[in-house]
Design an enzyme around this catalytic site. Structure first.
Site, PDB file in Angstrom:
ATOM      1  N   ARG A 160     -43.989 -23.280   9.374  1.00  0.00           N
ATOM      2  CA  ARG A 160     -44.632 -24.558   9.104  1.00  0.00           C
ATOM      3  C   ARG A 160     -43.800 -25.638   9.761  1.00  0.00           C
ATOM      4  O   ARG A 160     -42.733 -25.995   9.260  1.00  0.00           O
ATOM      5  CB  ARG A 160     -44.711 -24.759   7.585  1.00  0.00           C
ATOM      6  CG  ARG A 160     -45.619 -25.889   7.120  1.00  0.00           C
ATOM      7  CD  ARG A 160     -45.345 -26.240   5.669  1.00  0.00           C
ATOM      8  NE  ARG A 160     -44.077 -26.951   5.563  1.00  0.00           N
ATOM      9  CZ  ARG A 160     -43.309 -26.978   4.478  1.00  0.00           C
ATOM     10  NH1 ARG A 160     -43.663 -26.331   3.398  1.00  0.00           N
ATOM     11  NH2 ARG A 160     -42.169 -27.655   4.474  1.00  0.00           N
ATOM     12  N   HIS A 182     -44.463 -29.964   4.020  1.00  0.00           N
ATOM     13  CA  HIS A 182     -45.561 -29.358   3.261  1.00  0.00           C
ATOM     14  C   HIS A 182     -46.816 -30.225   3.311  1.00  0.00           C
ATOM     15  O   HIS A 182     -47.908 -29.756   3.601  1.00  0.00           O
ATOM     16  CB  HIS A 182     -45.113 -29.148   1.805  1.00  0.00           C
ATOM     17  CG  HIS A 182     -46.209 -28.825   0.855  1.00  0.00           C
ATOM     18  ND1 HIS A 182     -46.944 -27.667   0.936  1.00  0.00           N
ATOM     19  CD2 HIS A 182     -46.726 -29.519  -0.204  1.00  0.00           C
ATOM     20  CE1 HIS A 182     -47.849 -27.655  -0.039  1.00  0.00           C
ATOM     21  NE2 HIS A 182     -47.739 -28.765  -0.737  1.00  0.00           N
ATOM     22  N   TYR A 185     -34.405 -29.900   2.786  1.00  0.00           N
ATOM     23  CA  TYR A 185     -34.176 -28.483   2.458  1.00  0.00           C
ATOM     24  C   TYR A 185     -34.138 -27.551   3.668  1.00  0.00           C
ATOM     25  O   TYR A 185     -34.065 -26.351   3.513  1.00  0.00           O
ATOM     26  CB  TYR A 185     -35.209 -27.982   1.443  1.00  0.00           C
ATOM     27  CG  TYR A 185     -36.661 -28.252   1.820  1.00  0.00           C
ATOM     28  CD1 TYR A 185     -37.334 -27.415   2.715  1.00  0.00           C
ATOM     29  CD2 TYR A 185     -37.348 -29.340   1.283  1.00  0.00           C
ATOM     30  CE1 TYR A 185     -38.651 -27.659   3.061  1.00  0.00           C
ATOM     31  CE2 TYR A 185     -38.674 -29.596   1.629  1.00  0.00           C
ATOM     32  CZ  TYR A 185     -39.324 -28.756   2.517  1.00  0.00           C
ATOM     33  OH  TYR A 185     -40.618 -29.005   2.860  1.00  0.00           O
TER      34      TYR A 185
END
Lengths: 376, 350
Positions: free
Chosen positions: A268, A272, A281
């Protein structure tokens, strides 16, 4: 350090390496043999449109025109490769990031933004496109997909002896969903009922911030073994390999041989959603490593090497994406909220006393302001 | 009933269709009739096949309709409801049996976020005419999780219809009407009343099985016994208790009207309010805990719409804010005849 477990390269089917060179794999070649330069150009065009639309929607969210956007950046090969293997009477159950698959189902991309602009919860006619509504409760749709597949079987749409008439379901979900009870129950129901369904896991390595290592100790495809379901793990950034394995899996299901699980290992490349911040992160180095494996760039290199991506074709696609961007902006900004009382529509198929009395009361309440206005 | 005395030939015909049945038998007969009528009606659940269900409500249906239409499912409630949703998208009406009330919660997500909302979120394009049968409520001396009253938890969710029969006749009619309704229906079967017997006219419902009529009927309360002093509102397992209370109160000079709600969602507020205005005193009886419950909703609605007709506050008789207690306590936990009569006395002497 080499990635291990669920993030390893173990067993990945690959037909196009990161440099765009075709890899020989006699097992999977038959399922890619029909991919002519025309078909590959189509895949490149659809992936390019998906990416351009995705960027446009991200911009519209940043401008305040959309409440949220869920980017599929980096997952174009997984989506276009699999979506182009679908045909009538197959039926698709997406999760909520499958904009590329939606494009292959002839959904008008700007239209799907009504959901993200906060105008309605579902933006297209699922039956007309054989493409179910997005499902935001993770994995809940995997059971609907399985039930739909069981019903296709009952309706004689599987193993009819005439392969062109047979159909199957393809159900998309992510690495996070594989931990959900519903997905595991779907695998049980599909298995014992020999349902014609392909579970297509896009392992994009993140469930919001949690890496796949929080969901599994083993490659996700291995989950299928305990359910007695055949599985295949594929390089999700290789559109040719994804298409080939999905062709195989759908044929397997349509022929009445039961469910299949595909894990497309991808990345990805965006956060998100537009509400997320991936810099908290994961590292730039990780993102850069995967940028080098970009699925669209990879196919472009391949087509270039074949001399099959002429300038006029590129120019036409560029013009197409620009026009789509303009139409997307204009369409989104032209939308106004539907009449207020429509929020009471379709709660039930037959009238329900509670809804009807609340609608009537709210109408009177709204009218009371209009009446006051007319006195002034 | 009185009308039929004036139509002698009709009485003969109708009487031929009247049979004495238990409530369980009436539901079984209703399921059979619905399955004979529509080949796309299927039954799904745990142990409903050869076993006939743990309460034998589906007894004999597997033998007569086969395993494809009376499906023993994997032991996974979310999976049952979720796959039934998918099958409904291809036109199948699944009648699900959840084995016991306390086992429905693994399916809570599928029922509330998916089943209840699909028609709405699809802009009316998808309809999911599922029926979820649940043997519910207590009184059978069971171990924990087998005596729950779950109605308020689901009544809070728009998109569901929730009804509960109190007689074999209603059970026979309402199960077929729930199947005919295009909306998802939770059909709550008072398991302590499964073996109560009553006359069932198996013909009457046939003219009321189109979608609109069926849906309207399962949402309509009935006056189970007319009265003038106090309205006792009940549904499902507590209707029998309410009728017993009316009998006893009548001997003491108090005329009790019993309203059998039949439906928890929607609530038939017009019928309730008419009765409340007539008597001016209302007691609501249900097994579910009174806090945040159906009785609380009824009290609020009666307060809003019949305030100046009330002679006493609306009282509730029901369960406590405890887990359903162990079986040796349930006789005292449940709304007994004595507790209902106590509430009737209190509204009369207010």
């Amino acid at each position: 350090m080499e990635a291990t477990g669920p993030l390893s390269d173990e067993g990945l089917v690959q037909l196009l390496d990161v440099d765009g060179t075709r890899v020989a794999d006699p097992d999977w070649e038959p399922y890619a043999a029909h991919l002519t330069p025309d078909a590959l150009r189509l895949a490149w065009r659809l992936m390019t449109i998906t990416r351009a639309f995705d960027a446009e929607a991200t911009s519209l969210q940043r401008q305040g025109e959309l409440g949220l956007w869920v980017s599929c950046l980096g997952q174009e090969a997984a989506q276009i490769g699999s979506g182009t293997a679908v045909r009538e009477p197959d039926y698709v159950f997406p999760s909520y990031r499958e904009h590329g698959v939606a494009l292959t189902r002839d959904i008008d991309l700007p239209q799907m933004l009504t959901l993200f602009r906060g105008l309605e919860h579902g933006s297209w006619d699922p039956v007309a496109h054989s493409f179910h509504l997005y499902t935001l409760v993770i994995g809940a749709h995997s059971l609907h997909a399985t039930g739909y597949a069981m019903a296709m079987d009952r309706d004689g749409l599987v193993a009819s002896g005439s392969p062109d008439k047979d159909g199957a379901v393809i159900c998309y979900f992510g690495d996070g969903a594989t931990s959900q009870g519903d997905v595991n129950e779907a695998l049980v129901f599909a298995s014992v009922n020999n349902a014609p369904i392909v579970f297509f896991v896009q392992n994009n390595q993140f469930a919001i911030s949690e890496p796949t290592t929080r969901q599994s100790r083993v490659p996700l495809a291995q989950r299928a073994d305990g359910f007695g379901i055949p599985r295949v793990r594929v390089d999700g950034n290789d559109v040719i390999a994804v298409h080939a394995v999905t062709q195989w899996a759908l044929r397997h299901a349509r022929a009445g041989q039961g469910p299949v699980l595909i894990e497309a290992f991808t990345y990805r490349m965006a956060s998100h959603t537009t509400s997320d911040d991936a810099t908290r992160y994961r590292t730039r180095a990780d993102e850069e490593k995967w940028r080098q494996r970009d699925p669209i760039e990879r196919l472009k290199k391949h087509l270039d090497a074949l001399g099959e991506l002429p300038q006029e074709f590129r120019d036409a696609v560029t013009a197409e994406t620009k026009a789509l961007g303009k139409r997307t902006r204009e369409t989104v900004k032209s939308w106004e909220r539907p009449a207020l009382l429509t929020m009471f529509d379709h709660v039930y198929a037959e009238p329900h006393q509670q809804v009807e009395s609340e609608r009537a009361w709210f109408d009177r309440y709204q009218q009371s302001f209009l009446d006051e206005g007319s006195h002034a | 009933m009185t009308d039929t005395h004036h139509r002698a030939p009709a009485v003969t015909e109708r009487e031929s269709a009247v049979k004495t049945m238990t409530m369980a038998g009436a539901i079984n007969a209703g399921l059979r009739a619905a399955m004979e009528r529509d080949p796309k009606v299927l039954l799904m659940g745990e142990d409903i096949g050869q076993l006939g269900g743990v309460f034998r409500v589906t007894d004999g249906l597997h033998k007569d309709f086969g395993g494809d239409r009376v499906m023993d499912t994997p032991l996974a409630e979310s999976g049952i409801v979720g796959t039934a949703i998918g099958m409904a998208m291809r036109g199948y009406t699944s009648v699900i049996e959840i084995q016991f009330d306390g086992f429905i919660f693994p399916a809570f997500n599928q029922i509330t976020t998916q089943l209840a909302k699909m028609h709405y979120r699809s802009g009316g394009r998808l309809t999911l005419p599922l029926v979820i049968r649940v043997p519910f409520a207590g009184g059978i001396g069971a171990v924990e999780h087998h005596s729950e009253s779950i109605e308020a938890l689901f009544a809070h969710t728009a998109g569901l219809r929730i009804c509960s029969p109190a007689t074999p006749q209603d059970a026979f009619d309402m199960i077929q009407q729930s199947i005919a309704s295009p909306d998802p229906v939770m059909f709550l079967e008072p398991k302590a009343r499964y073996w109560d017997k009553g006359d069932v006219d198996t013909d009457a419902v046939r003219t009321r099985l189109d979608a609109a009529a069926a849906t309207a009927d399962i949402g309509r309360a009935r006056v189970a016994r007319p009265g003038t002093d106090v309205t006792v509102i009940a549904y499902g397992p507590t209707v029998r208790t309410a009728l017993q209370a009316a009998d006893v109160a009548s001997g003491e000079g108090t005329s009790v009207e019993v309203v059998d709600l039949r439906s928890v969602s929607p609530l038939d507020i017009p019928t309730v309010v008419r009765s409340a205005k007539r008597t001016g005193r209302v007691v609501v009886v249900h097994e579910a805990p009174t806090a945040h419950g159906v009785g609380a909703e009824l009290a609020a609605r009666i307060g809003e719409e019949a305030f100046f007709h009330l002679k006493a506050p609306v009282l509730r008789v029901g369960g406590f804010h405890t887990p359903y207690p162990a079986a040796k306590f349930e006789h005292d936990y449940l709304p007994s005849l004595d507790r209902v009569l106590d509430a009737v006395d209190r509204v009369m002497t207010h």
